[in-house]
Scaffold this active site. Structure first.
Site, PDB file in Angstrom:
ATOM      1  NE  ARG A 175      -3.338  25.810 -30.531  1.00 42.13           N
ATOM      2  CZ  ARG A 175      -4.050  25.188 -31.454  1.00 42.13           C
ATOM      3  NH1 ARG A 175      -3.466  24.789 -32.576  1.00 42.13           N
ATOM      4  NH2 ARG A 175      -5.343  24.957 -31.273  1.00 42.13           N
TER       5      ARG A 175
ATOM      6  CD  GLU B 221      -0.824  31.605 -34.459  1.00 37.03           C
ATOM      7  OE1 GLU B 221      -2.069  31.476 -34.471  1.00 37.03           O
ATOM      8  OE2 GLU B 221      -0.042  30.656 -34.616  1.00 37.03           O
TER       9      GLU B 221
ATOM     10  CG  HIS C 214      -3.013  28.775 -36.783  1.00 35.97           C
ATOM     11  ND1 HIS C 214      -2.814  29.032 -35.451  1.00 35.97           N
ATOM     12  CD2 HIS C 214      -3.483  27.492 -36.833  1.00 35.97           C
ATOM     13  CE1 HIS C 214      -3.156  27.974 -34.727  1.00 35.97           C
ATOM     14  NE2 HIS C 214      -3.569  27.028 -35.551  1.00 35.97           N
TER      15      HIS C 214
END
Length: 321
Positions: free
Chosen positions: A239, A268, A287
């Site tokens: 993360r 994000e 991601h």
């Protein structure tokens, strides 16, 4: 007796959902690439018996106040820092995630990112596309080898062990730091347990796979990067909030560490003007740790299995706790 109602906060392939329509009425957000808006989420929360959430959906006390009928939340991820578990549990709602099914895909991506960063593959690709390749030279875009190097894995869970198996195949020495020692991994892979500080000082590649918790938030800070070798390469597939991005940028610009490969960011989607994106020695991904077709399909099915199991009065398949 009417069927329970389930809402999915992204559009997913109908062929994956169809088998579950016999058990529940299922609604979906109209987009697969845009998050559900707050107004729609609140409306659906008020009506749903079960909901499938994405890691970008923040499920907190405010939104749960709308959830009068909700019995189960299935999070399409292994991590669940987007869920306020205390509030969810206090309301008697079951929360689930998707462990195991994404282990190998995420380990593949982690090692691909390590290789791409270490061997400067993205730089090399751009070098060719931009017409800069005029002749061969001995140290043209020379990168770092994997063989006989130390890989330090921070967070030796299922994915960490899968990355370690791949590293072993590349002839790497495996160091790890975890809340608990992993004796089987030590036997199978000759992995060595280290303190966090020792791992940073010894590793040629530092791979972050730890979950985001109060203890790990900002774990990779100025002090952490200063402890690393100047030749070290940092990889983050956990993360974004585990990393102090300003400290990482400073470490890269100053030459304190060599390079970084990032699949995650604090915010994000990441701002295209983010300072880290301006550095050639940083490989950035959106991601996509578990983004193989096979794995994403398995994750969606597991979420729906969890939801329908709970709504039928059975235990969830993969409860968070």
């Amino acid at each position: 007796m009417s069927k329970p109602y389930v809402y999915i906060t992204r559009q997913v392939p109908e062929q994956l959902v169809e088998p579950y329509r016999e058990i529940a009425n299922i609604g979906m957000w109209k987009h697969d690439d845009l998050p559900v808006d707050q107004e729609t989420l609140e409306k659906e929360m008020a009506e749903a018996d079960g909901i499938v959430t994405m890691l970008s959906d923040k499920v907190n006390e405010e939104i749960l106040q709308k959830a009068k009928r909700l019995k189960v939340i299935a999070n399409l991820a292994v991590g669940y820092d987007n869920l306020d578990l205390k509030v969810i549990e206090n309301r008697g709602i079951v929360a689930t995630n998707t462990p195991d099914v994404l282990t190998e895909a995420t380990a593949d991506l982690t090692f691909a990112l390590l290789l791409a960063t270490g061997r400067r593959l993205i730089e090399a690709d751009q070098f060719v596309r931009q017409g800069k390749w005029k002749q061969w030279s001995p140290f043209l875009l020379a990168g770092s080898e994997m063989n006989q190097k130390n890989i330090g894995i921070v967070g030796m869970g299922r994915i960490g062990e899968a990355v370690a198996r791949r590293a072993k195949g590349f002839g790497m020495e495996i160091l790890y730091h975890n809340r608990t020692k992993k004796e089987e991994a030590e036997k199978e892979l000759a992995a060595q347990f280290c303190s966090f500080e020792e791992l940073l000082e010894k590793s040629d590649f530092v791979v972050c796979l730890t979950p985001l918790t109060d203890e790990t938030k900002g774990l990779f800070n100025k002090d952490a990067f200063e402890r690393m070798k100047q030749t070290a390469i940092f990889i983050n597939v956990s993360r974004g909030a585990v990393v102090d991005e300003e400290a990482l940028y400073d470490a890269l610009v100053s030459g304190q560490i060599r390079a970084a490969g990032l699949d995650v960011f604090q915010q994000e989607p990441v701002d295209p003007n983010h300072p880290l994106l301006s550095l050639n020695q940083v490989v950035c991904l959106p991601h996509i740790g578990s983004a193989s077709e096979e794995t994403r399909e398995a994750m969606i099915k597991l979420c729906l299995d969890n939801v329908t199991s709970v709504l039928q009065g059975k235990p969830p398949v993969t409860p968070i706790r």
